[in-house]
Design a protein around this motif. Structure first.
Motif, short mmCIF file in Angstrom:
data_model
loop_
_atom_site.label_atom_id
_atom_site.label_comp_id
_atom_site.label_asym_id
_atom_site.label_seq_id
_atom_site.Cartn_x
_atom_site.Cartn_y
_atom_site.Cartn_z
N CYS A 19 18.59 22.47 -22.26
CA CYS A 19 17.00 22.53 -22.56
C CYS A 19 16.53 21.05 -22.45
CB CYS A 19 16.95 23.14 -23.93
SG CYS A 19 17.33 24.75 -23.90
N PHE A 20 17.58 19.87 -22.96
CA PHE A 20 16.99 18.56 -23.13
C PHE A 20 16.46 17.95 -21.89
CE2 PHE A 20 17.30 19.65 -27.58
CZ PHE A 20 16.88 18.61 -28.29
N PRO A 21 15.94 16.70 -21.87
CA PRO A 21 15.26 15.98 -20.61
C PRO A 21 16.60 15.63 -19.92
CG PRO A 21 14.12 15.10 -22.44
CD PRO A 21 15.32 16.24 -23.21
N PRO A 65 16.92 9.87 -23.07
CA PRO A 65 16.60 8.64 -22.45
C PRO A 65 15.90 7.54 -23.21
CG PRO A 65 15.90 10.60 -21.09
CD PRO A 65 16.38 11.08 -22.78
N GLU A 66 16.24 6.41 -22.83
CA GLU A 66 16.27 5.13 -23.57
C GLU A 66 14.81 4.92 -23.94
OE1 GLU A 66 16.89 0.23 -22.98
OE2 GLU A 66 17.36 1.73 -21.28
N GLN A 67 13.88 5.35 -23.19
CA GLN A 67 12.43 5.25 -23.84
C GLN A 67 12.02 6.12 -24.77
OE1 GLN A 67 13.47 6.36 -20.69
NE2 GLN A 67 12.29 7.97 -20.05
N ALA A 68 12.68 7.15 -25.17
CA ALA A 68 12.26 8.17 -26.04
C ALA A 68 12.25 7.48 -27.61
CB ALA A 68 13.06 9.15 -25.96
N ASP A 69 11.42 8.00 -28.49
CA ASP A 69 11.32 7.55 -29.79
C ASP A 69 11.69 8.83 -30.69
OD1 ASP A 69 10.28 7.11 -32.47
OD2 ASP A 69 10.04 5.19 -31.67
#
Length: 487
Positions: A403-405, A424-428
Motif C-alpha cells: 500500500c505504501f509508495p 522516499p527521501e523527500q517525505a516528511d
C-alpha cells in the motif's frame, strides 16, 4: 535567585534583540551560562532549547549554540503562519529547526484525542494480555487481605515477586540473588536511576540511533549529552562505530543499548556481538545500561520455552559492568508499571537514588504478578503472545509493502511489535502524521528517534493488533496519504 527557564529565555532574548549578542556569535556553553546565571544546567538547557524553537538560536554539531539570523527568519515565519492558517498545517520546514522537546509536545498534542487506530502506542492490544486472570487474582487478594491497602510499603520489592522474577530471569542466563534486584516503577524509573548513578549533568553517554525517544527526553531533562551511534537493521548497534566513538569521546560514562529487539528496529544482536559489546565497556572502564524490556517478545513459535528468549548481555557479566533493566509493562500488564533493575557494582548507589526518587514501588501489583507467575501463568501467556505476534506482524509487513509508495523500505522485526518504515527521501512523516490524525490514525514520526535532524522520512508503526478490517483499512489509508501528501 533561581529563575525558571522561561524567565532566563526572556532575558537572553532581550539581550539578543538589543544586539548584546550579534547574529552568528557563539553563546556561552550550557555549563558556563548556568554558572554565570546561578541556575542549574537543566534550566539553561531548557532555555536554549526554547530559544531554538523560536528560531533565535541554533545548535551547531560539536561546536555549541549560536545566535541565528533571527531578523531574516521573522518574515519567513509570518508567511509560514499565514500558510498554516490557510492549510491548517504547521510549516514543515520550521519543524526541522525545533528541539526534540518541542516535537514531543506536538506529538502528544496531536494524539491526545479519540483515535480509531492508535498505532503510536507502546503496548499490544489489551485482549492479547492475561487481563482476566490477573483481575481474578487481584480480586481474590483484596477479599482475603483488604488491610493490605492500609499498610505502608517498604523494602526493595515484594520478596515473593522477586523470587518468581529471579526464577524467570534464570531461564535466559541471568543469575541473581534477591539483594541484587530492585523493583522499580516501570523501566522508565529503572533507566533514570541507572543514568543518574553513572553520569552527572554535562557528562555524555552513548545511545543507539535511531533510539527510543523517551530515552532522549530523559537525557535532556537530566542534562546529559547523547552521543548517537548507528544501530544497524538486523544486527543492532554498530560495534565498529561504537569503538570509534569510545576512542574519540574519553568523557563517555556509559553505553545505553537494547541488544534484544531494539526499539524501533526490532533487531537482536548475536551472542558474539553481545560478548564483544561487553568487552568494549570493560576495556573503557564504563557501564553498560542494558534495556531488556522487549526481551520476552520474540516472534518465535515453538511448543516449549527453550530458545524462545534471547540471552541479555547481563548473562555474561562477571564484573558488575552491566546495569540490567526490565519490565512487565510490555509483556504482561501495561497498567501495572512494574519494572526492575540489577545494578551490579553500581547497585548501592542505585538503591539510594531510588529511595530518594520514589521510596518504594507499590506492592499490590507485585503480589498479583507473583501469584500469576507462581501458578505457571507467565510461560503460557508468553507463548500465546509470541504466537499472536508471529501470526499478525507478517500480515502488516505485507500490507505496508503493498500500500505504501514505491521505494518504501520496511524493517521486518525479529521481536517486539514495531515496524520501522523508510519512505522516499523527500517525505516528511511529521506532516504525514497531521494528515493521518485527521483520519483517526496515529503513528510515531521518525524525527523523534534522534536528537539531530535525522529520520524525518521514517515512521514507527505499532502492529501488535488483531488483523482485520480496521488494521487493513488503516494501513491502506496511511499508504494513500503517504503517496499523495505534499513534501
Amino acid at each position: 535567585m533561581q529563575h525558571s527557564y522561561m524567565q532566563l529565555a526572556q532575558s537572553l532574548m532581550d539581550e539578543i534583540k538589543a544586539g548584546r549578542y550579534a547574529i552568528g556569535e557563539r553563546l556561552p556553553s550550557v555549563r558556563e551560562y548556568a554558572v554565570a546565571q546561578g541556575v542549574s544546567v537543566s534550566t539553561t538547557t531548557r532555555c536554549y532549547r526554547y530559544l531554538e524553537s523560536l528560531g533565535l538560536v541554533q545548535a551547531r554539531s560539536k561546536s555549541g549554540m549560536y545566535v541565528a539570523d533571527w531578523k531574516a527568519l521573522q518574515p519567513n515565519r509570518r508567511a509560514a503562519d499565514k500558510a498554516r492558517q490557510a492549510a491548517n498545517l504547521a510549516p514543515v520546514e520550521y519543524d526541522k529547526l525545533v528541539s526534540l522537546q518541542h516535537r514531543m509536545t506536538e506529538l502528544y498534542s496531536l494524539t491526545n484525542q479519540p483515535l480509531q487506530l492508535g498505532l503510536h502506542l507502546a503496548n499490544a492490544a489489551p485482549e492479547w494480555y492475561a487481563c482476566e486472570a490477573l483481575a481474578r487474582i487481584g480480586q481474590r487478594q483484596l477479599r482475603h487481605n483488604p488491610q493490605a491497602i492500609g499498610a505502608y510499603p517498604t523494602g526493595t520489592g515484594l520478596p515473593e515477586f522477586k523470587d518468581q522474577l529471579i526464577q524467570h530471569l534464570a531461564l535466559c542466563g541471568v543469575d541473581l540473588q534477591s539483594e541484587e534486584l530492585l523493583i522499580t516503577n516501570g523501566s522508565t524509573e529503572a533507566l533514570s536511576v541507572a543514568l543518574r548513578a553513572v553520569a552527572q549533568p554535562g557528562d555524555a553517554v552513548i545511545v543507539e540511533s535511531p533510539v527510543y525517544f523517551g530515552l532522549l527526553q530523559m537525557l535532556e531533562n537530566l542534562g546529559i549529552k547523547a552521543v548517537e551511534v548507528p544501530c544497524v537493521s538486523g544486527s543492532g548497534i554498530s560495534l565498529e562505530a561504537l569503538e570509534y566513538a569510545l576512542e574519540h569521546h574519553p568523557g563517555v560514562r556509559a553505553v545505553v543499548a537494547m541488544p534484544n529487539f531494539q526499539n524501533p528496529l526490532g533487531c537482536t544482536m548475536t551472542e558474539k556481538a553481545k560478548k564483544r559489546l561487553l568487552k568494549l565497556v570493560e576495556q573503557h572502564d564504563i557501564a553498560l545500561i542494558e534495556d531488556d524490556v522487549f526481551g520476552d517478545l520474540s516472534h518465535t513459535q515453538t511448543q516449549t520455552q527453550d530458545h524462545e528468549r534471547p540471552q541479555p548481555v547481563k548473562a555474561w557479566d562477571r564484573h558488575g559492568r552491566v546495569i540490567y533493566c526490565g519490565s512487565c509493562s510490555k509483556s504482561v500488564a501495561p497498567a501495572f508499571r512494574v519494572g526492575w533493575i540489577a545494578g551490579g557494582r553500581y547497585h548501592a548507589r542505585i538503591e539510594s537514588l531510588k529511595l530518594s526518587n520514589s521510596l518504594v514501588t507499590p506492592l499490590f501489583d507485585q503480589a498479583v504478578l507473583a501469584e500469576f507467575m507462581k501458578a505457571g501463568g507467565l510461560p503460557l501467556h508468553l507463548r500465546k503472545l509470541r504466537a499472536q505476534l508471529a501470526a499478525h506482524v507478517p500480515l502488516a509487513v505485507a500490507a505496508v509493502r503493498n500500500c505504501f509508495p514505491a521505494g518504501t523500505q520496511v524493517v521486518s522485526p525479529a521481536g517486539g511489535w514495531w515496524l520501522w518504515i523508510e519512505l522516499p527521501e523527500q517525505a516528511d512523516t511529521l506532516a504525514l502524521l497531521r494528515l493521518a490524525v485527521a483520519q483517526g490514525i496515529a503513528f510515531t514520526p521518525g524525527a523523534l528517534f534522534s536528537a539531530s535532524n535525522k529520520f524525518t522520512n521514517f515512521m514507527r508503526l505499532n502492529v501488535a493488533r488483531p488483523w482485520g478490517r480496521d488494521m487493513e483499512q488503516g494501513i491502506r489509508t496511511l499508504g494513500k496519504l503517504a503517496r499523495s501528501s505534499p513534501v
